[in-house]
Enzyme design. Sequence first.
Site, mmCIF file in Angstrom:
data_model
loop_
_atom_site.group_PDB
_atom_site.id
_atom_site.type_symbol
_atom_site.label_atom_id
_atom_site.label_comp_id
_atom_site.label_asym_id
_atom_site.label_seq_id
_atom_site.Cartn_x
_atom_site.Cartn_y
_atom_site.Cartn_z
ATOM 1 N N LYS B 19 9.848 39.184 -11.271
ATOM 2 C CA LYS B 19 9.218 40.041 -10.258
ATOM 3 C C LYS B 19 7.778 40.245 -10.710
ATOM 4 O O LYS B 19 7.532 40.916 -11.714
ATOM 5 C CB LYS B 19 9.967 41.372 -10.189
ATOM 6 C CG LYS B 19 9.610 42.226 -8.997
ATOM 7 C CD LYS B 19 10.501 43.450 -8.936
ATOM 8 C CE LYS B 19 10.322 44.292 -7.677
ATOM 9 N NZ LYS B 19 9.154 44.051 -6.845
ATOM 10 N N CYS B 85 10.288 23.580 -1.053
ATOM 11 C CA CYS B 85 10.035 23.520 -2.503
ATOM 12 C C CYS B 85 9.017 22.445 -2.868
ATOM 13 O O CYS B 85 8.531 22.403 -3.992
ATOM 14 C CB CYS B 85 11.339 23.274 -3.243
ATOM 15 S SG CYS B 85 12.682 24.306 -2.671
ATOM 16 N N GLY B 122 16.785 38.692 -2.606
ATOM 17 C CA GLY B 122 18.156 39.167 -2.760
ATOM 18 C C GLY B 122 19.210 38.339 -2.057
ATOM 19 O O GLY B 122 20.387 38.645 -2.122
ATOM 20 N N ARG B 194 29.579 34.256 -13.373
ATOM 21 C CA ARG B 194 30.098 34.382 -12.014
ATOM 22 C C ARG B 194 29.935 33.058 -11.243
ATOM 23 O O ARG B 194 28.889 32.417 -11.333
ATOM 24 C CB ARG B 194 29.275 35.497 -11.374
ATOM 25 C CG ARG B 194 29.513 35.857 -9.974
ATOM 26 C CD ARG B 194 28.930 37.268 -9.734
ATOM 27 N NE ARG B 194 27.466 37.323 -9.819
ATOM 28 C CZ ARG B 194 26.650 37.034 -8.795
ATOM 29 N NH1 ARG B 194 27.147 36.645 -7.640
ATOM 30 N NH2 ARG B 194 25.345 37.156 -8.926
ATOM 31 N N CYS B 205 22.517 27.722 -11.458
ATOM 32 C CA CYS B 205 21.669 27.841 -10.266
ATOM 33 C C CYS B 205 20.347 28.476 -10.679
ATOM 34 O O CYS B 205 20.324 29.422 -11.464
ATOM 35 C CB CYS B 205 22.326 28.735 -9.214
ATOM 36 S SG CYS B 205 23.955 28.181 -8.691
ATOM 37 N N CYS B 206 19.245 27.962 -10.121
ATOM 38 C CA CYS B 206 17.951 28.508 -10.521
ATOM 39 C C CYS B 206 17.758 29.891 -9.922
ATOM 40 O O CYS B 206 18.154 30.150 -8.800
ATOM 41 C CB CYS B 206 16.825 27.580 -10.081
ATOM 42 S SG CYS B 206 16.641 27.469 -8.299
#
Lengths: 137, 386
Positions: B19, B85, B122, B194, B205-206
Site C-alpha cells: 500500500k 498487465c 480487495g 489458504r 498467487c501474486c
Amino acid sequence: MEEQVIYHPDFFAIPEGEGKPYLIAFHCAGCGKTWFPILPYCPSCWSNQFEKIALHTGKLYTYTVQNTPQAGVKAPLLFGFVDFPEEGVRVGAQIEVEAGKVKEQLKIGMEMQVIAGPIREEKGGKQVISYKFMPAV
Amino acid sequence: MNQREVYIIGVGMTKIYKKAPVSADELGRQAIYEAVKDAGISPKEIQSIFIGEMGGLSGSICFGQRVCGTIGLGGVPMANVESACSSGAIAVHQAYKDVASGRCDVAMGIGVQHLSGSRTAGTGLAPDPSDPEGIQGATMAGMYAMRAQRYLYEFDATPADLALVAVKNRRHAANNPYSSYQKPITVEEVLNARTIADPLTLLMCCPNADGGAAVIVATKEKAQQLGSKLVRISASSLTSGIFRNDFRDMTEMEITIRCTQKSYEMAGLGPDDIDMVECHDAFAIGEFLYYEAMGFCKHGEGAGFIRSGGPDYGGKVVFSPRGGLLSCGHPTGCTGTAQIVEATWQLRGDAVARQVPDCKAAITHVTGGGVYGLDNAACTMHILTR
Ligand SMILES: [Zn+2]
C-alpha cells in the site's frame, strides 16, 4: 417466487416439458467452423451465415474450485471447461455437484451435461439464470 | 525496414508497495525523477513519452499528462497506453519504436499502478463481467488454476512442484529491497496456505501492489555520449491474442510461444544465450509454462526443470531474480516497466546481492488481460543485452 433474469437467452435453450437444456452453437456456412456463443461475423472467414446447432453433452477438460469470488457470486465456486468433440467447441461455465464432494464426483475426461440454473445474484437480489454443467446422468 | 539500434540510458523505480504512502501520480513522478537522474540528462531532452496504466484504474483520463505536467515534461508527443498487465512494457515498446524508427533520439516509457487505492482493491482481478466466462464468475486465479489442474493431470508434476516456484522467488526477493515481500517461505507453508483456486494457494498467487517505474531510451550515439554502461534493447516485441473457442491446449502459452519466436529472431539469440528472465509469474504455474514457451526445457518438463535447479542461480537460467510478481507484488500497469528496470541493473552489474553472475542477456516478459476466447489479450517481451 424470487425474481429471475435469463442471461443471454440466445446462448442456450430450456425446452418446454421433458427435454434437457442445451447450448446453442453456430456453424459457419462459409468455412465450416463452429462457434459458441453467437458472433456477428465468423472470426475466420467473416461470413454472417450460420446454422444453429445444439450442444448437449461434452467431456470435462479442466476445472477448479474458486474460493475468492467476484461480487455477486457465492464461494466456493466450481468452474470448468467442457469440450464438445464432434462440434469442436469448448465452453467454460459453472459446475454443479453434490456439496462437499468435488474430488469424488469430478474427474477430467468425464461426461458432462448442460443444465440451467442461477449463476449469480445482481444487486437487489435478482437471480441471473444461465447454462451450467453437471456430471452426465 | 532500416531500424536504428536502441539503448537504455536511464532507469528508475519506486519500491513496490503493498500500500503506497503516496498517490498514483506521485509514484509516476518519483520513478521519472530517478530515471532522469540515472540518465544524467535534462528532462527537457525527452522527446516523446508513453505511460502504461491499467484500464484507468487511477480514476483519471489522460493519466500520463497528469503525472508529467507538474514536473515540466509537457509539449512533446505523449500517449497513454493500456493492455492490462502489459501496459508498462508496451509504454517502453512505444518509446523504443520512436527511437528505432528515427522519429526521435530520446524517449521514455513509464508504468504506474496504484491498486490499493483503486476500485478493484480487495477483490481478485476478473475478466470483464460482460464476457461469457466473466459473467459465470471466473477470476484470473481461476483461469490459471485450471491451467495448473490440467498440467498436473497430463504431466509429472504435483502441487509441491508448484510450491517450489513460490519458494524460489521469495528466496530471491530476500535480496531485493524493492520487493513487497522478503521473508523466506517453505514448501509446507505454501501448500498449507489458504486455497484461492484449487490447486493454487494464496502463496502461489501474486499479491496486488502499488508502484511506478520509468525507462529512458536513446540512440547509440546519445548513450555513448553519456558514458553510461551500454544496455541495448536487442528485441522489443508485442503481439495480441487470437480468438479461438476450440480445443486450445491450456498447458501451453501459445501467445508467449509466438512472442518468444519473434523476440529471439529479432535479437539473433536463442535460449542458450539468455542468463536471466523476468516473466509474468502472476501464478506459480506461469513459470512452468514460460520455461517451456521460451525453450529452456521441453513441454511438460517444467516441474523437473525446477526440481533440478534449472531456473535458479547456478542453473541454466535465473528466473525472477528480483522475486517475480509472486514476491514483489503485481502493480499491474507498472510491472512490465519494473522488469526492464531490473534487467538493466542486472546487465550493468548493479544488482548487488541478487546479481546474476556475468549477466549478458536478459528477457523480460509480461502478458496481460483475460478476454474471452484469447490465450491472453497481449504479450510483450524485451531482450536486453550488453
Ligand atoms: Zn467461417
